[in-house]
Design a protein around this motif. Structure first.
Motif, mmCIF file in Angstrom:
data_model
loop_
_atom_site.group_PDB
_atom_site.id
_atom_site.type_symbol
_atom_site.label_atom_id
_atom_site.label_comp_id
_atom_site.label_asym_id
_atom_site.label_seq_id
_atom_site.Cartn_x
_atom_site.Cartn_y
_atom_site.Cartn_z
ATOM 1 N N TYR A 1 0.808 -1.391 0.144
ATOM 2 C CA TYR A 1 0.117 0.067 0.169
ATOM 3 C C TYR A 1 0.743 1.228 -0.058
ATOM 4 C CZ TYR A 1 -4.151 -2.777 0.587
ATOM 5 O OH TYR A 1 -5.329 -3.655 0.193
ATOM 6 N N ARG A 2 2.012 1.106 -0.329
ATOM 7 C CA ARG A 2 2.946 2.224 -0.580
ATOM 8 C C ARG A 2 2.192 3.292 -1.656
ATOM 9 N NH1 ARG A 2 8.313 3.280 -0.237
ATOM 10 N NH2 ARG A 2 8.902 1.581 0.426
ATOM 11 N N GLY A 3 1.915 4.404 -1.205
ATOM 12 C CA GLY A 3 1.631 5.242 -1.966
ATOM 13 C C GLY A 3 0.157 5.409 -2.266
ATOM 14 N N ALA A 4 -0.512 4.737 -1.028
ATOM 15 C CA ALA A 4 -1.833 4.752 -0.816
ATOM 16 C C ALA A 4 -2.635 6.034 -0.451
ATOM 17 C CB ALA A 4 -2.547 3.463 0.136
ATOM 18 N N SER A 5 -1.973 7.050 0.202
ATOM 19 C CA SER A 5 -2.262 8.134 0.740
ATOM 20 C C SER A 5 -2.308 9.131 -0.536
ATOM 21 C CB SER A 5 -1.412 8.792 1.836
ATOM 22 O OG SER A 5 -0.173 8.733 1.317
ATOM 23 N N ALA A 6 -1.583 9.152 -1.446
ATOM 24 C CA ALA A 6 -1.466 9.691 -2.669
ATOM 25 C C ALA A 6 -2.658 9.355 -3.409
ATOM 26 C CB ALA A 6 -0.246 9.643 -3.209
ATOM 27 N N MET A 7 -2.758 7.950 -3.472
ATOM 28 C CA MET A 7 -3.916 7.620 -4.344
ATOM 29 C C MET A 7 -5.233 8.056 -4.218
ATOM 30 S SD MET A 7 -4.362 3.769 -5.575
ATOM 31 C CE MET A 7 -5.575 3.168 -6.866
ATOM 32 N N LEU A 8 -5.411 7.971 -2.209
ATOM 33 C CA LEU A 8 -6.960 8.370 -1.938
ATOM 34 C C LEU A 8 -6.892 10.055 -2.432
ATOM 35 C CD1 LEU A 8 -9.074 7.575 -0.140
ATOM 36 C CD2 LEU A 8 -7.791 8.612 1.931
ATOM 37 N N ARG B 1 5.551 8.257 -8.339
ATOM 38 C CA ARG B 1 6.714 8.445 -7.805
ATOM 39 C C ARG B 1 6.904 7.689 -6.496
ATOM 40 N NH1 ARG B 1 9.946 13.643 -9.086
ATOM 41 N NH2 ARG B 1 9.975 13.551 -11.569
ATOM 42 N N MET B 2 5.987 7.752 -5.657
ATOM 43 C CA MET B 2 5.930 7.070 -4.396
ATOM 44 C C MET B 2 5.918 5.608 -4.648
ATOM 45 S SD MET B 2 3.602 9.310 -1.722
ATOM 46 C CE MET B 2 4.041 8.117 -0.389
ATOM 47 N N GLN B 3 5.211 5.240 -5.621
ATOM 48 C CA GLN B 3 4.788 3.713 -5.925
ATOM 49 C C GLN B 3 6.326 3.129 -6.727
ATOM 50 O OE1 GLN B 3 1.265 3.378 -7.931
ATOM 51 N NE2 GLN B 3 0.310 2.715 -5.902
ATOM 52 N N ALA B 4 6.764 3.838 -7.581
ATOM 53 C CA ALA B 4 8.143 3.530 -8.147
ATOM 54 C C ALA B 4 9.327 3.277 -7.134
ATOM 55 C CB ALA B 4 8.616 4.246 -9.159
ATOM 56 N N ASP B 5 9.073 4.252 -6.024
ATOM 57 C CA ASP B 5 10.186 4.368 -5.090
ATOM 58 C C ASP B 5 10.299 2.947 -4.194
ATOM 59 O OD1 ASP B 5 12.266 5.431 -3.270
ATOM 60 O OD2 ASP B 5 10.688 6.061 -1.825
ATOM 61 N N GLY B 6 11.390 2.690 -3.732
ATOM 62 C CA GLY B 6 11.197 1.112 -2.994
ATOM 63 C C GLY B 6 11.920 -0.069 -3.907
ATOM 64 N N ALA B 7 11.931 0.137 -5.082
ATOM 65 C CA ALA B 7 12.420 -0.996 -6.004
ATOM 66 C C ALA B 7 14.012 -1.054 -5.479
ATOM 67 C CB ALA B 7 12.158 -0.793 -7.573
ATOM 68 N N TYR B 8 14.588 -0.084 -5.476
ATOM 69 C CA TYR B 8 16.005 -0.092 -5.254
ATOM 70 C C TYR B 8 16.497 0.531 -4.141
ATOM 71 C CZ TYR B 8 16.054 -1.947 -10.139
ATOM 72 O OH TYR B 8 15.487 -2.620 -11.213
ATOM 73 N N VAL B 9 15.775 1.881 -3.691
ATOM 74 C CA VAL B 9 16.098 2.625 -2.815
ATOM 75 C C VAL B 9 14.762 3.317 -2.291
ATOM 76 C CG1 VAL B 9 16.664 4.679 -4.179
ATOM 77 C CG2 VAL B 9 17.751 4.382 -1.992
ATOM 78 N N ASN B 10 14.648 3.804 -0.892
ATOM 79 C CA ASN B 10 13.675 4.526 -0.610
ATOM 80 C C ASN B 10 14.143 6.202 -0.503
ATOM 81 O OD1 ASN B 10 12.179 2.105 -0.049
ATOM 82 N ND2 ASN B 10 12.930 1.693 1.824
ATOM 83 N N LYS B 11 13.460 6.757 -1.233
ATOM 84 C CA LYS B 11 13.823 8.283 -1.425
ATOM 85 C C LYS B 11 12.682 9.006 -0.448
ATOM 86 C CE LYS B 11 13.739 9.102 -5.707
ATOM 87 N NZ LYS B 11 13.786 9.834 -6.962
ATOM 88 N N TYR B 12 11.523 8.583 -0.400
ATOM 89 C CA TYR B 12 10.397 9.359 0.113
ATOM 90 C C TYR B 12 9.755 8.883 1.277
ATOM 91 C CZ TYR B 12 10.526 10.835 -4.890
ATOM 92 O OH TYR B 12 11.170 11.235 -6.264
ATOM 93 N N LYS B 13 9.634 9.937 2.420
ATOM 94 C CA LYS B 13 9.050 9.481 3.439
ATOM 95 C C LYS B 13 7.507 9.406 3.493
ATOM 96 C CE LYS B 13 13.194 11.275 5.954
ATOM 97 N NZ LYS B 13 13.737 12.260 7.002
ATOM 98 N N GLY B 14 7.017 10.129 2.721
ATOM 99 C CA GLY B 14 5.618 10.410 2.622
ATOM 100 C C GLY B 14 5.053 11.204 1.576
ATOM 101 N N VAL B 15 3.819 11.418 1.587
ATOM 102 C CA VAL B 15 3.202 12.546 0.341
ATOM 103 C C VAL B 15 3.746 13.848 0.490
ATOM 104 C CG1 VAL B 15 1.255 13.614 -0.401
ATOM 105 C CG2 VAL B 15 1.026 11.320 0.298
ATOM 106 N N LEU B 16 3.864 14.619 1.536
ATOM 107 C CA LEU B 16 4.413 15.894 1.640
ATOM 108 C C LEU B 16 5.897 15.794 1.011
ATOM 109 C CD1 LEU B 16 2.505 17.086 4.851
ATOM 110 C CD2 LEU B 16 2.118 17.743 2.414
ATOM 111 N N ASP B 17 6.714 14.694 1.735
ATOM 112 C CA ASP B 17 8.047 14.799 1.330
ATOM 113 C C ASP B 17 8.372 14.452 -0.016
ATOM 114 O OD1 ASP B 17 10.948 14.347 2.137
ATOM 115 O OD2 ASP B 17 10.889 12.397 1.461
ATOM 116 N N CYS B 18 7.532 13.835 -0.676
ATOM 117 C CA CYS B 18 7.516 13.471 -2.297
ATOM 118 C C CYS B 18 7.442 14.717 -2.789
ATOM 119 C CB CYS B 18 6.685 12.304 -2.601
ATOM 120 S SG CYS B 18 6.638 12.074 -4.405
#
Length: 311
Positions: A178-185, A243-260
Motif C-alpha cells: 500500500y505504498r502510495g495509498a495516501s496519494a492515491m486516495l 513516484r511513491m510507488q516506483a520508489d522502493g524497488a532499489y532505494v527509498n527516497k520519500y518518507k510520505g506524500v508531503l516529502d515527495c
C-alpha cells in the motif's frame, strides 16, 4: 427490483478489461514520464522506449492489470451504481422509473467509489508501476544509490507479478503493498467525482428527451470526455502517487506524500506535477470510452434491454 443489482459488477468487469487493453501502452508511457529520467516529452518517451526495448515494452506489466483491474473496475462501478441507486430511491421511494439524477447523490456515490478503489487498487497500481519501471536506467548520482543498489539495477528486480508481490511482502511487509495509498486516495476521491458526474450529465445532455437511454455513440463520447477531464485534473497527485510507488524497488527516497511533493518541487520545479498531463488526458479518452461502452453494452445484454441504460 431492489436497489442492489449484481449485474453492475459483471458489467464493470467487462468494461474494465476493455479499458486495460485499450489504455495500457499509453499508461506505460505515462509511468515512464512521471517516475523515470531521461525523457523529454511524450513523443520523445515513445521513441526512446520503442528504440531501446521494442514495441513489446509498451505492454510490459499488462497481464497483472488485465487480471486484476477488471475485478477492480467491477467493484468500483458496482459500488458507485448501487450506492447512487440506493441514495436516489431512499430520497424518492415513490418514483417507479427511478428519480432523476441529483448532484448530491452522484457526488456521495463517487466519493464512496473513490475510497473503495484505493483499498483494492493500491496494490494493483503498485505492481503495475514496479513492472513498468524496472527497466528504467538508474543513475547513481541522481538517486543517491549505494554501489550495491546501483549494481542491482543492472538486471530486472522482478521476474513477473507473482515474484514482484512476493518480493515486496518479503522486503517491505504487507504494508509495502500500500505504498502510495495516501496519494492515491487524494487522487481518486476527487478524481472519481470528476469521472462519474461529467459522464452522467454529459450522456443525459447528449441523449434526446424522446430516448429512454443514451445511444452507444453518446456513451462513447460522454465516457471519453469524462475520462479526459478526470485524468487531466488528477495529474499532479498522479505524479506523486507514481513516484511513491516506483520508489522502493532499489532505494527509498520519500518518507510520505508531503516529502515527495517537497523533494520533487525542489529538484524540478512546479512543472514536474504536470508531467504526463498530455498523455493522461489523451489516454483517458479511449480508456474511459471503452470502459463505459463495455459497461453499458454489457448491462444491455444482461438485462435484455433494447436501449443502453445509464447507471
Amino acid at each position: 427490483m431492489g436497489s442492489f443489482q449484481l449485474e453492475d459488477f459483471v458489467a464493470g468487469w467487462i468494461g474494465g478489461a476493455a479499458s486495460v487493453i485499450v489504455g495500457h501502452p499509453l499508461d506505460t508511457v505515462k509511468a515512464r514520464l512521471q517516475a523515470g529520467t531521461g525523457y523529454g516529452n511524450t513523443l520523445s518517451c515513445i521513441r526512446t522506449v520503442y528504440r531501446r526495448e521494442s514495441v513489446f515494452a509498451f505492454f510490459k506489466g499488462m497481464s497483472f492489470p488485465l487480471a486484476s483491474i477488471a475485478v477492480y473496475n467491477s467493484v468500483v462501478f458496482g459500488v458507485f451504481s448501487n450506492t447512487q441507486r440506493f441514495l436516489s430511491r431512499h430520497r424518492c421511494p415513490e418514483a417507479e422509473a427511478g428519480p432523476p439524477h441529483m448532484l448530491s447523490d452522484l457526488l456521495l456515490a463517487s466519493m464512496v467509489a473513490g475510497v473503495v478503489s484505493v483499498g483494492l487498487g493500491a496494490p494493483v497500481d503498485l505492481i503495475k508501476i514496479r513492472l513498468q519501471m524496472q527497466t528504467q536506467p538508474l543513475q547513481e548520482a541522481n538517486l543517491g544509490l549505494k554501489p550495491r543498489a546501483a549494481a542491482l539495477g543492472e538486471q530486472p528486480a522482478y521476474q513477473g507479478p507473482v515474484h514482484c508481490i512476493a518480493t515486496i511482502v518479503r522486503t517491505e511487509g504487507l504494508a509495502g503493498l500500500y505504498r502510495g495509498a495516501s496519494a492515491m486516495l487524494l487522487r481518486d476521491v476527487p478524481g472519481y467525482c470528476l469521472y462519474f458526474i461529467p459522464y452522467v450529465f454529459l450522456s443525459d445532455w447528449i441523449t434526446p428527451e424522446a430516448h429512454a437511454g443514451p445511444s452507444p455513440c453518446a456513451v462513447w463520447l460522454a465516457g471519453g470526455m469524462a475520462g479526459a477531464i478526470s485524468w487531466g485534473t488528477a495529474t499532479p497527485m498522479d505524479v506523486v502517487k507514481s513516484r511513491m510507488q516506483a520508489d522502493g524497488a532499489y532505494v527509498n527516497k520519500y518518507k510520505g506524500v508531503l516529502d515527495c511533493i517537497s523533494q520533487s518541487y525542489q529538484k524540478e520545479g512546479l512543472k514536474v506535477f504536470f508531467r504526463g498531463i498530455t498523455v493522461n488526458a489523451v489516454r483517458g479518452f479511449p480508456m474511459s470510452a471503452a470502459m463505459f461502452l463495455g459497461y453499458e453494452l454489457s448491462l444491455q445484454a444482461i438485462r435484455g434491454d433494447h436501449v443502453v441504460t445509464s447507471p
